[in-house]
Write an enzyme that holds these catalytic residues in place. Sequence first.
Site, PDB file in Angstrom:
ATOM      1  N   HIS A 115     -12.839   3.382  -0.865  1.00 25.12           N
ATOM      2  CA  HIS A 115     -12.740   4.476   0.104  1.00 25.12           C
ATOM      3  C   HIS A 115     -12.259   5.784  -0.500  1.00 25.12           C
ATOM      4  CE1 HIS A 115     -13.415   2.958   4.305  1.00 25.12           C
ATOM      5  NE2 HIS A 115     -13.598   1.882   3.579  1.00 25.12           N
ATOM      6  N   ASP A 120      -9.756  10.079   5.705  1.00 19.11           N
ATOM      7  CA  ASP A 120     -10.616   8.914   5.892  1.00 19.11           C
ATOM      8  C   ASP A 120     -10.717   8.670   7.396  1.00 19.11           C
ATOM      9  OD1 ASP A 120     -11.330   5.987   6.179  1.00 19.11           O
ATOM     10  OD2 ASP A 120     -11.360   6.146   3.998  1.00 19.11           O
TER      11      ASP A 120
END
Length: 446
Positions: free
Chosen positions: A22, A115
């Site tokens: 990520h 994120d």
Amino acid sequence: MSEGRENSQKHIAVFAFPFATHATPLLSLVRKLSQSAPDVKFCFFNTAQSNESLFSKDDDFERVKPCTVDSGLPEGYTFGGNPHEPVDYFLKATPGNYKKAVADTGLPFEGLVTDAFFWFSKEMADEMRVPWIPYFTAGPRPLLIHVDIDDIRTRLGINGPEDQTLEFLPGCSAIRAMDLPDGVVSGFLDSPFSRMLHKMGQMLPFASAVAINSFEEIDPIVVQTLKSRLPNLLNIGPFILRSPPPFSSDIHGCIDWLNQRPKASVAYICFGSVITPPPQELEALAEALEACQFPFLWSFRGKAEEMLPKGFLERTNDKGLIVPWAPQLKVLGHPSIGVFVTHCGWNSVTESIIGGVPMICRPFFAEQKLNQRTVEAVWGFGLAIEGGKFTKDGTMKALKVILSSEEGKLMREKVGVFKELAFKAVDSDGSSIKNFNFLVDFVTRR
């Protein structure tokens, strides 16, 4: 830099999720933004361990500065082999660890880029009176599933029939309950990770803008449906074409080896940086490769001589090359590659499209099952492994279909169309470029 200059700059706080892959695409996005917005300084909040793997001493810390957040791990913690444990500790520490790290900088931040997992960023942005821009690093279908999760649960029920389809969701009539990520309508719905994704889906419609590592033309019906749910949905990918990795050496000679193989003849095998199939499946995959006699390039995590069948390396020496790491984007772009055997993570799917390579899919977790079903049943340029796990016969069948049949040639033609769309999206007047420019304007706006 003087304190006056520091305070006169616009500062953006960036919140990274430090697990799996990520943080890397988020950092790539932030670095690209910093190039387009030189007067903006980005503070990249992440765990020390993750930041250490992402930044080098040669990086430009004036533009993108790494900042440390608490990992939540107990003092003296030793990893015991359970990959979920560090994630659970980390999630328990949020959002307090990010709030503290932001406060400790003493800087007046004017925006949050995070994120998409971090649903709590909306509340923080409201408290700070700044815009929140989440970045979703997977594809449009998983994003739609998470945004519509409550409606999906109402219609399909929890732990209902696995063959129920999502025909009520535009563009998703081929998707079944069994294809959905764990925690949507089955599995561990109350795990910390599932609860985080549920809250994410509920909060994303309230974001100032949502960026996604995809391109509008890949899934137009789903993208249009998402645009009706989310304000300022910005498809800015495939981002690896916008911000390719720095020069990656080929110390194991993959490209030279591929140069000696016929066009579209080689099976490339890689399951990402996290996954290793279980021993019995590794054995079955190796047996299939040996029996089929197709040339293969295998990027293998671990000690191949200990994990693969005895004598396999010697018996396949003339047909195969096994390496601990391969320059994947270059490999998939090589004309000798005929099929990609993959776990179907979004980055791998995207890179296979960019290379114009059909896929054999063996998903393991997260959105990988959904990606596999999309590749096979919606887009038509890949196959799922028969029975969902590698067996010798099932793997041989899939390899033969793609590498030596008319059906395989048709798949290559179909993925070639998607490849062309991907490159058009990042042309100077492409949809992803326009969306990225909008994002830059949004970030630099005061």
